[in-house]
Design a protein around this motif. Structure first.
Motif, PDB file in Angstrom:
ATOM      1  N   ARG A 195      19.979  10.002 -15.630  1.00 40.16           N
ATOM      2  CA  ARG A 195      19.001  10.528 -16.604  1.00 40.16           C
ATOM      3  C   ARG A 195      18.187   9.402 -17.247  1.00 40.16           C
ATOM      4  NH1 ARG A 195      15.434  11.707 -19.171  1.00 40.16           N
ATOM      5  NH2 ARG A 195      15.110  13.401 -20.667  1.00 40.16           N
ATOM      6  N   LEU A 196      18.738   8.205 -17.296  1.00 39.33           N
ATOM      7  CA  LEU A 196      18.018   7.066 -17.878  1.00 39.33           C
ATOM      8  C   LEU A 196      16.716   6.793 -17.132  1.00 39.33           C
ATOM      9  CD1 LEU A 196      20.986   4.585 -18.440  1.00 39.33           C
ATOM     10  CD2 LEU A 196      19.589   5.613 -20.246  1.00 39.33           C
ATOM     11  N   ILE A 197      16.729   7.025 -15.824  1.00 37.76           N
ATOM     12  CA  ILE A 197      15.591   6.604 -15.001  1.00 37.76           C
ATOM     13  C   ILE A 197      14.981   7.730 -14.184  1.00 37.76           C
ATOM     14  CG2 ILE A 197      16.380   4.213 -14.814  1.00 37.76           C
ATOM     15  CD1 ILE A 197      17.542   4.918 -12.049  1.00 37.76           C
ATOM     16  N   THR A 198      15.478   8.948 -14.302  1.00 36.08           N
ATOM     17  CA  THR A 198      14.961  10.036 -13.479  1.00 36.08           C
ATOM     18  C   THR A 198      13.473  10.255 -13.739  1.00 36.08           C
ATOM     19  OG1 THR A 198      15.424  12.279 -12.707  1.00 36.08           O
ATOM     20  CG2 THR A 198      15.409  11.953 -15.075  1.00 36.08           C
ATOM     21  N   ALA A 199      12.782  10.878 -12.814  1.00 33.96           N
ATOM     22  CA  ALA A 199      11.319  10.988 -12.867  1.00 33.96           C
ATOM     23  C   ALA A 199      10.861  11.969 -13.939  1.00 33.96           C
ATOM     24  CB  ALA A 199      10.776  11.413 -11.500  1.00 33.96           C
ATOM     25  N   ARG A 200      11.031  11.566 -15.162  1.00 34.66           N
ATOM     26  CA  ARG A 200      10.459  12.258 -16.307  1.00 34.66           C
ATOM     27  C   ARG A 200       9.327  11.385 -16.856  1.00 34.66           C
ATOM     28  NH1 ARG A 200      13.495  15.844 -19.484  1.00 34.66           N
ATOM     29  NH2 ARG A 200      14.811  17.181 -18.194  1.00 34.66           N
ATOM     30  N   ARG A 201       8.662  11.849 -17.884  1.00 34.43           N
ATOM     31  CA  ARG A 201       7.480  11.166 -18.410  1.00 34.43           C
ATOM     32  C   ARG A 201       7.715   9.696 -18.742  1.00 34.43           C
ATOM     33  NH1 ARG A 201       6.485  13.193 -24.001  1.00 34.43           N
ATOM     34  NH2 ARG A 201       8.175  11.719 -24.388  1.00 34.43           N
ATOM     35  N   ASN A 202       8.734   9.388 -19.522  1.00 37.19           N
ATOM     36  CA  ASN A 202       8.896   8.013 -19.997  1.00 37.19           C
ATOM     37  C   ASN A 202       9.188   7.012 -18.868  1.00 37.19           C
ATOM     38  OD1 ASN A 202       8.450   9.234 -22.416  1.00 37.19           O
ATOM     39  ND2 ASN A 202      10.387   8.651 -23.368  1.00 37.19           N
ATOM     40  N   PRO A 203      10.175   7.277 -17.985  1.00 33.17           N
ATOM     41  CA  PRO A 203      10.357   6.347 -16.858  1.00 33.17           C
ATOM     42  C   PRO A 203       9.124   6.254 -15.963  1.00 33.17           C
ATOM     43  CG  PRO A 203      12.325   7.683 -17.162  1.00 33.17           C
ATOM     44  CD  PRO A 203      11.260   8.283 -18.024  1.00 33.17           C
TER      45      PRO A 203
ATOM     46  N   TRP B 158       8.916   8.330  -6.413  1.00 31.28           N
ATOM     47  CA  TRP B 158      10.090   8.412  -7.300  1.00 31.28           C
ATOM     48  C   TRP B 158      10.368   9.854  -7.710  1.00 31.28           C
ATOM     49  CZ3 TRP B 158      14.406   6.479  -7.829  1.00 31.28           C
ATOM     50  CH2 TRP B 158      15.165   6.598  -9.000  1.00 31.28           C
ATOM     51  N   THR B 159       9.307  10.648  -7.858  1.00 34.96           N
ATOM     52  CA  THR B 159       9.487  12.068  -8.183  1.00 34.96           C
ATOM     53  C   THR B 159      10.212  12.783  -7.046  1.00 34.96           C
ATOM     54  OG1 THR B 159       7.493  12.091  -9.556  1.00 34.96           O
ATOM     55  CG2 THR B 159       8.286  14.211  -8.745  1.00 34.96           C
ATOM     56  N   VAL B 160       9.818  12.498  -5.815  1.00 33.11           N
ATOM     57  CA  VAL B 160      10.461  13.115  -4.657  1.00 33.11           C
ATOM     58  C   VAL B 160      11.927  12.691  -4.569  1.00 33.11           C
ATOM     59  CG1 VAL B 160      10.490  13.227  -2.132  1.00 33.11           C
ATOM     60  CG2 VAL B 160       8.319  13.373  -3.370  1.00 33.11           C
ATOM     61  N   ILE B 161      12.186  11.404  -4.761  1.00 32.34           N
ATOM     62  CA  ILE B 161      13.570  10.904  -4.701  1.00 32.34           C
ATOM     63  C   ILE B 161      14.424  11.567  -5.794  1.00 32.34           C
ATOM     64  CG2 ILE B 161      15.015   8.862  -5.058  1.00 32.34           C
ATOM     65  CD1 ILE B 161      12.680   7.237  -3.782  1.00 32.34           C
ATOM     66  N   SER B 162      13.893  11.653  -7.001  1.00 34.13           N
ATOM     67  CA  SER B 162      14.634  12.287  -8.101  1.00 34.13           C
ATOM     68  C   SER B 162      14.888  13.760  -7.813  1.00 34.13           C
ATOM     69  CB  SER B 162      13.852  12.138  -9.414  1.00 34.13           C
ATOM     70  OG  SER B 162      13.748  10.788  -9.794  1.00 34.13           O
ATOM     71  N   LEU B 163      13.904  14.420  -7.216  1.00 35.80           N
ATOM     72  CA  LEU B 163      14.080  15.826  -6.852  1.00 35.80           C
ATOM     73  C   LEU B 163      15.219  15.987  -5.857  1.00 35.80           C
ATOM     74  CD1 LEU B 163      13.184  18.799  -6.748  1.00 35.80           C
ATOM     75  CD2 LEU B 163      11.499  18.129  -4.999  1.00 35.80           C
ATOM     76  N   VAL B 164      15.272  15.116  -4.856  1.00 34.89           N
ATOM     77  CA  VAL B 164      16.334  15.190  -3.849  1.00 34.89           C
ATOM     78  C   VAL B 164      17.697  14.980  -4.505  1.00 34.89           C
ATOM     79  CG1 VAL B 164      17.322  14.053  -1.824  1.00 34.89           C
ATOM     80  CG2 VAL B 164      14.858  14.504  -1.929  1.00 34.89           C
ATOM     81  N   VAL B 165      17.792  14.000  -5.404  1.00 34.77           N
ATOM     82  CA  VAL B 165      19.057  13.735  -6.100  1.00 34.77           C
ATOM     83  C   VAL B 165      19.502  14.972  -6.872  1.00 34.77           C
ATOM     84  CG1 VAL B 165      20.159  12.397  -7.936  1.00 34.77           C
ATOM     85  CG2 VAL B 165      18.725  11.239  -6.237  1.00 34.77           C
ATOM     86  N   HIS B 166      18.579  15.591  -7.608  1.00 29.85           N
ATOM     87  CA  HIS B 166      18.932  16.775  -8.390  1.00 29.85           C
ATOM     88  C   HIS B 166      19.328  17.945  -7.487  1.00 29.85           C
ATOM     89  CE1 HIS B 166      17.149  14.605 -11.763  1.00 29.85           C
ATOM     90  NE2 HIS B 166      17.706  15.499 -12.561  1.00 29.85           N
ATOM     91  N   ALA B 167      18.615  18.106  -6.369  1.00 28.06           N
ATOM     92  CA  ALA B 167      18.939  19.201  -5.446  1.00 28.06           C
ATOM     93  C   ALA B 167      20.329  19.014  -4.846  1.00 28.06           C
ATOM     94  CB  ALA B 167      17.884  19.275  -4.341  1.00 28.06           C
ATOM     95  N   VAL B 168      20.656  17.776  -4.494  1.00 29.76           N
ATOM     96  CA  VAL B 168      21.983  17.491  -3.951  1.00 29.76           C
ATOM     97  C   VAL B 168      23.058  17.760  -4.986  1.00 29.76           C
ATOM     98  CG1 VAL B 168      23.502  15.635  -3.144  1.00 29.76           C
ATOM     99  CG2 VAL B 168      21.186  15.853  -2.211  1.00 29.76           C
ATOM    100  N   ARG B 169      22.822  17.350  -6.218  1.00 32.02           N
ATOM    101  CA  ARG B 169      23.818  17.571  -7.273  1.00 32.02           C
ATOM    102  C   ARG B 169      24.017  19.058  -7.545  1.00 32.02           C
ATOM    103  NH1 ARG B 169      27.479  14.827  -7.835  1.00 32.02           N
ATOM    104  NH2 ARG B 169      27.703  14.789 -10.107  1.00 32.02           N
ATOM    105  N   LEU B 170      22.933  19.831  -7.500  1.00 36.83           N
ATOM    106  CA  LEU B 170      23.057  21.280  -7.696  1.00 36.83           C
ATOM    107  C   LEU B 170      23.874  21.894  -6.569  1.00 36.83           C
ATOM    108  CD1 LEU B 170      22.212  23.829  -9.297  1.00 36.83           C
ATOM    109  CD2 LEU B 170      20.205  23.970  -7.805  1.00 36.83           C
ATOM    110  N   ALA B 171      23.596  21.495  -5.331  1.00 36.60           N
ATOM    111  CA  ALA B 171      24.351  22.009  -4.185  1.00 36.60           C
ATOM    112  C   ALA B 171      25.825  21.618  -4.292  1.00 36.60           C
ATOM    113  CB  ALA B 171      23.754  21.470  -2.890  1.00 36.60           C
ATOM    114  N   GLN B 172      26.109  20.411  -4.727  1.00 35.54           N
ATOM    115  CA  GLN B 172      27.494  19.977  -4.882  1.00 35.54           C
ATOM    116  C   GLN B 172      28.204  20.792  -5.967  1.00 35.54           C
ATOM    117  OE1 GLN B 172      26.737  15.798  -5.597  1.00 35.54           O
ATOM    118  NE2 GLN B 172      27.341  15.230  -3.517  1.00 35.54           N
TER     119      GLN B 172
END
Length: 368
Positions: free
Chosen positions: A303-311, A335-349
């Motif tokens: 969450r510190l670096i995920t593709a939100r406004r501040n990072p 970075w937005t695409v990479i963050s999306l993939v990370v979140h999608a994987v975590r949701l699936a897990q």
């Protein structure tokens, strides 16, 4: 039949004229009581929440014992608060000690704050003119989210504290701060569209700091409102794609405009990635009852670096520093695409864990 225990009425003990965030401790506690829906009159159960005005505590403590009748919180031997029923008063504590649950602040008890996504021992401190500033500092940092982006967590807490104190001292409301921030947000969008990136980032930086200040001011002065939450979170949710789009528009002023095909591809990645990531976060919250970023320590760190406004603004700042705001926008899209993939994987897990019959519990809640 409703078996939910009735909420206690607030009962203040003693007196204290020292002001905190521009109000007395008694007024602060009355605001907290109203915010939590405590009744004005003692219910039939005789439930009362006794609070010692010599002490100030994080609101988490109040919420923690509201649903725990018979709980007494102390600081060493001194009473801080007690949720008592059936006519029991603070004078009767020793006589009923075997029936009550005592929590001593000096034992460093850990409480999970689901709203602010953190696990810690919320502060309790005696309020005097000498400790007022220290307590304001503790209450301010107590209102800080434990899991957030790196800029909010590390870069501007001290600046936001100073601005929160200033706003409270002049009587500004959180909605006033949000309105100023909204104007700066719109100004930043316009400046980006003109390629005035440094001016736009300055306006955006002040807006991002004020986005912290309004929430802290609301929590520290106990002035949160439904409209304020909608106003603040609505702006936060809507504006980022506009910033990135008009950043791309402004590239022509630098002679670095992307080709129409490249621009369309970058915008598709940025906007679709942002929307899908927020949808994943919403699905996780709906299906598992908690924020995706508090499931495991990895999620909290990401969450510190995920593709939100501040990072994302850090990416654009660094790229502009080297004279390549176009590469910054392309890097933001990746970075937005990479963050999306990370979140999608975590949701699936998480769904996989649920199907296996195991509970989805926050790592912070498990430790509390």
């Amino acid at each position: 039949m409703n078996d939910t225990p009735s909420l206690p009425a607030l009962a203040l003990i003693g007196d204290n004229s020292t002001h905190l965030w521009g109000m007395t401790n008694a007024e602060r506690l009355r605001r907290l009581a109203r915010a939590e829906g405590l009744p004005d009159d003692t219910p039939q159960t005789g439930a009362r929440l006794y609070v010692n005005l010599d002490y100030v505590f994080d609101p988490v403590w109040l919420r923690h014992i509201l649903t725990r009748p018979g709980t007494v919180v102390t600081d060493g031997g001194a009473l801080v608060m007690a949720h008592l029923t059936a006519g029991v008063t603070p004078d009767d504590l020793e006589r009923h000690r075997g029936e009550l649950a005592f929590i001593d602040y000096r034992d460093n008890p850990q409480i999970y704050n689901r709203q602010l996504r953190k696990l810690d021992c919320p502060f309790i401190q005696r309020l005097t003119p000498a400790t007022r500033r220290q307590i304001e500092r503790k209450s301010y940092f107590g209102a800080y989210k434990g899991v957030t982006d790196l800029l909010t967590k590390y870069l501007w807490p001290e600046l936001a504290l100073w601005l929160t104190r200033l706003a409270a001292s002049v009587g500004m409301t959180p909605n006033m701060v949000t309105a100023i921030g909204a104007a700066l947000c719109v100004l930043a969008t316009y400046l980006f569209s003109q390629g005035l990136y440094w001016s736009g980032m300055l306006a955006g930086f002040v807006f991002m700091v004020l986005d912290t200040v309004d929430g802290k001011l609301a929590r520290c002065t106990i002035t949160s409102s439904k409209w304020g939450n909608v106003f603040d979170h609505g702006i936060d949710l809507v504006h980022p794609p506009f910033w990135w789009y008009f950043w791309g528009v402004g590239l022509s002023a630098w002679g670095l405009a992307l080709t129409p095909a490249s621009f369309a591809l970058v915008m598709a990645a940025v906007i679709a990635g942002y929307v899908l990531q927020r949808l994943i976060e919403g699905m996780f919250l709906k299906d598992f009852g908690m924020d995706i970023h508090v499931w495991r320590p990895f999620d909290s760190r990401f969450r510190l670096i995920t593709a939100r406004r501040n990072p994302n603004m850090v990416i654009l700042f660094v790229a502009t520093l080297f004279g390549r705001p176009d590469i910054g926008l392309i890097a933001l899209a990746w970075w937005t695409v990479i963050s999306l993939v990370v979140h999608a994987v975590r949701l699936a897990q998480a769904y996989g864990v649920k199907r296996s019959g195991r509970a989805i519990v926050s790592w912070m809640e498990a430790k509390s």
